[in-house]
Scaffold this motif. Structure first.
Motif, PDB file in Angstrom:
ATOM      1  N   HIS A   1       8.547 -21.767  40.889  1.00 17.78           N
ATOM      2  CA  HIS A   1       7.666 -21.049  41.804  1.00 17.78           C
ATOM      3  C   HIS A   1       8.434 -20.138  42.755  1.00 17.78           C
TER       4      HIS A   1
ATOM      5  N   PRO B   1       0.517 -17.662  48.741  1.00 21.28           N
ATOM      6  CA  PRO B   1       1.259 -18.905  48.495  1.00 21.28           C
ATOM      7  C   PRO B   1       2.425 -19.055  49.474  1.00 21.28           C
TER       8      PRO B   1
ATOM      9  N   SER C   1       5.033 -14.364  47.514  1.00 21.38           N
ATOM     10  CA  SER C   1       4.979 -15.710  48.091  1.00 21.38           C
ATOM     11  C   SER C   1       6.027 -15.815  49.189  1.00 21.38           C
TER      12      SER C   1
ATOM     13  N   THR D   1       9.917 -13.878  46.083  1.00 17.96           N
ATOM     14  CA  THR D   1       9.613 -14.833  47.147  1.00 17.96           C
ATOM     15  C   THR D   1      10.441 -14.500  48.383  1.00 17.96           C
TER      16      THR D   1
END
Length: 337
Positions: free
Chosen positions: A82, A66, A39, A87
């Motif tokens: 998240h 994402p 992500s 990430t």
């Protein structure tokens, strides 16, 4: 045409400097995307959030990866499950001392998450927190947009989702020359708009799609923060669910028209306000030529057109008419709050 309070020679030199960072950004993105990630997250607040907004919107046209755009202040108090060590997190602060950005980056570092991004130079607090910081002191929004697009579109190229990256990036060498021409074309209109509307007690702005962030930025960061002009910013879609009832001949409505799939929403607002107020101002990115840049890239570049028109030229002429310096603040960064 001579542009008021604008050094064209310096602008073009600064643009070349920003463009010269392309290789450094690409090398960084190539290095970090060679590792596993799942992500991407962009951290901003106020103007920086607004500048990341169109970059995220454009990216979502090409990928289902994402991608999160986080307000750094909200990020600090919300659930952050998240965001993980897989990430890719990016941020930016020209000053390098924006409180919420610094706290958000420190939180990520405490969780073992690297944060990449931009600040003006190596002396800022943010520079000491970023992993492999990239330095750029040029403050105009189009510089930020270009660097952020280098980040996001390079990620998409490496995923095989934006195969036109090299052609787009090569053409961006023409960007600042084109944006100077945009300024020159808009200058007479900027003078007239500011003279007519700078002292209005209330002004409404509508926008949508990739131009929403810049519309929001101009009203909040320029007219409200820097000019103390009372405004309302509303998306073209939401205009018909409340704000339309405020429209009459006393209320100026600026309709910012883009070139993406949201354009029909802007056109619907345009039709309404032309019928219901004599103070309708329509600003359409389609009216401005980008020489040497393919039409398929106009949506990507459209926030840069609008920032040249609004955040730079119109802001200068509002200042001339209000007599209120763009540099003066009562509260912002003046004391602890």
């Amino acid at each position: 045409m001579t542009l008021k309070k604008f050094d064209a020679e310096k602008y073009l030199k600064d643009g070349a400097k920003t463009y010269s960072l392309r290789g450094e950004v690409e090398a960084l993105i190539d290095r970090i995307t060679a590792k596993e990630y799942d992500s991407v997250c962009m951290l901003g607040i106020g103007g920086t959030w607004a500048e990341w907004y169109p970059v995220v919107e454009v990216a979502k046209k090409y990928t289902d990866l994402p991608i999160y755009l986080e307000n750094a202040g909200e990020f600090l108090v919300k659930n952050k499950k998240h965001i993980t060590d897989k990430t890719l997190v990016f941020t930016s602060s020209a000053s390098g001392n924006t409180m919420e950005i610094l706290k958000a980056v420190k939180y990520c570092k405490d969780q073992g998450i690297n944060v990449y991004g931009f600040t003006k130079d190596e002396t800022t607090p943010l520079a000491n927190l970023l992993t492999d910081p990239i330095y750029n002191a040029c403050g105009d929004c189009e510089h930020s947009y270009l660097l952020y697009y280098f980040v996001m579109l390079r990620i998409l190229k490496n995923r095989g989702e934006f195969p036109h990256y090299d052609r787009w990036a090569d053409q961006m060498e023409n960007l600042f020359k084109d944006l100077l021409a945009v300024r020159e074309k808009f200058e007479p209109r900027a003078i007239e708009i500011a003279k007519t509307y700078a002292h209005e007690p209330y002004t409404m702005f509508t926008g949508s799609g990739v131009l929403w962030g810049e519309t929001y930025l101009f009203t909040m960061c320029i007219l409200e923060e820097m000019q103390w002009v009372r405004t309302k910013t509303v998306s073209s879609a939401d205009f018909f669910h409340g704000p339309l009832e405020l429209v009459d001949d006393r209320v100026p409505v600026f309709v910012i028209k883009g070139e993406d799939e949201y354009r029909p929403l802007d056109e619907r607002v345009e039709r309404f306000v032309k019928e219901h107020t004599k103070k309708a101002v329509i600003i359409d990115t389609k009216d401005y030529i980008l020489d040497g840049i393919d039409d398929e890239f106009r949506v990507i570049c459209s926030p840069m057109i609008i920032t040249a028109i609004l955040t730079e030229r119109l802001a200068i002429h509002y200042e001339q008419n209000t007599g209120h310096s763009l540099e003066f603040r009562r509260y912002y960064r003046q004391f602890e709050y």
